[in-house]
Write a protein that holds these residues in place. Structure first.
Motif, short mmCIF file in Angstrom:
data_model
loop_
_atom_site.label_atom_id
_atom_site.label_comp_id
_atom_site.label_asym_id
_atom_site.label_seq_id
_atom_site.Cartn_x
_atom_site.Cartn_y
_atom_site.Cartn_z
N UNK A 38 0.96 4.65 12.71
CA UNK A 38 1.40 3.99 11.48
C UNK A 38 2.75 4.47 10.96
N UNK A 39 3.22 5.62 11.41
CA UNK A 39 4.51 6.14 10.96
C UNK A 39 5.65 5.79 11.90
N UNK A 40 5.33 5.11 12.99
CA UNK A 40 6.32 4.72 13.98
C UNK A 40 6.98 3.42 13.52
N UNK A 41 8.27 3.32 13.70
CA UNK A 41 8.98 2.08 13.39
C UNK A 41 9.05 1.28 14.68
N UNK A 42 8.32 0.16 14.73
CA UNK A 42 8.21 -0.63 15.95
C UNK A 42 8.70 -2.05 15.72
N UNK A 43 9.00 -2.70 16.82
CA UNK A 43 9.39 -4.11 16.79
C UNK A 43 8.44 -4.88 17.68
N UNK A 44 7.95 -6.00 17.18
CA UNK A 44 7.07 -6.87 17.94
C UNK A 44 7.75 -8.23 18.01
N UNK A 45 7.84 -8.78 19.21
CA UNK A 45 8.51 -10.06 19.39
C UNK A 45 7.54 -11.05 20.04
N UNK A 46 7.47 -12.25 19.47
CA UNK A 46 6.63 -13.31 20.02
C UNK A 46 7.52 -14.53 20.19
N UNK A 47 7.46 -15.14 21.37
CA UNK A 47 8.27 -16.34 21.63
C UNK A 47 7.38 -17.45 22.16
N UNK A 48 7.89 -18.68 22.06
CA UNK A 48 7.17 -19.83 22.57
C UNK A 48 8.19 -20.79 23.15
N UNK A 49 7.87 -21.42 24.27
CA UNK A 49 8.76 -22.42 24.84
C UNK A 49 8.96 -23.54 23.83
N UNK A 50 10.17 -24.08 23.76
CA UNK A 50 10.48 -25.18 22.85
C UNK A 50 9.71 -26.43 23.29
N UNK A 51 9.10 -27.08 22.32
CA UNK A 51 8.33 -28.28 22.61
C UNK A 51 8.42 -29.21 21.40
N UNK A 52 8.51 -30.48 21.63
CA UNK A 52 8.67 -31.45 20.55
C UNK A 52 7.44 -31.54 19.64
N UNK A 53 6.27 -31.16 20.13
CA UNK A 53 5.04 -31.33 19.37
C UNK A 53 4.50 -30.05 18.75
N UNK A 54 5.06 -28.89 19.10
CA UNK A 54 4.53 -27.62 18.61
C UNK A 54 5.65 -26.75 18.06
N UNK A 55 5.31 -25.87 17.12
CA UNK A 55 6.28 -24.90 16.59
C UNK A 55 5.58 -23.57 16.37
N UNK A 56 6.37 -22.53 16.31
CA UNK A 56 5.86 -21.18 16.09
C UNK A 56 6.21 -20.78 14.67
N UNK A 57 5.20 -20.59 13.82
CA UNK A 57 5.41 -20.18 12.45
C UNK A 57 5.21 -18.67 12.34
N UNK A 58 5.96 -18.02 11.46
CA UNK A 58 5.83 -16.59 11.24
C UNK A 58 5.54 -16.35 9.77
N UNK A 59 4.31 -16.61 9.34
CA UNK A 59 3.98 -16.42 7.92
C UNK A 59 4.12 -14.96 7.49
N UNK A 60 4.62 -14.75 6.31
CA UNK A 60 4.72 -13.41 5.77
C UNK A 60 5.90 -12.61 6.25
N UNK A 61 6.76 -13.18 7.08
CA UNK A 61 7.93 -12.44 7.56
C UNK A 61 9.16 -12.83 6.80
#
Length: 61
Positions: A38-61
């Motif tokens: 919990x004291x470590x400063x980390x980075x988490x990355x999530x990606x998704x291929x671009x698509x006309x019907x779907x999107x990637x939401x990042x709530x709370x960021x």
């Protein structure tokens, strides 16, 4: 506490499905992660291929 632990996904899957009649804005899958150091400063990355019907939401960021 685990010193030097990396963050990891707690529910990683490779596929998800949705009904043909689902309304716009329907959540298909929610990604969850944790970091045992919990004291470590980390980075988490999530990606998704671009698509006309779907999107990637990042709530709370």
């Amino acid at each position: 506490m685990v010193s030097g632990a990396s963050p990891y996904f707690t529910n990683a899957v490779t596929t998800a499905s949705i009904s043909v009649g689902a309304i716009i804005g329907t959540t298909i899958y929610t990604v969850s992660y944790t970091d045992d150091d919990v004291h470590d400063i980390s980075t988490l990355s999530v990606t998704m291929d671009t698509h006309a019907f779907f999107s990637l939401d990042k709530p709370g960021l």
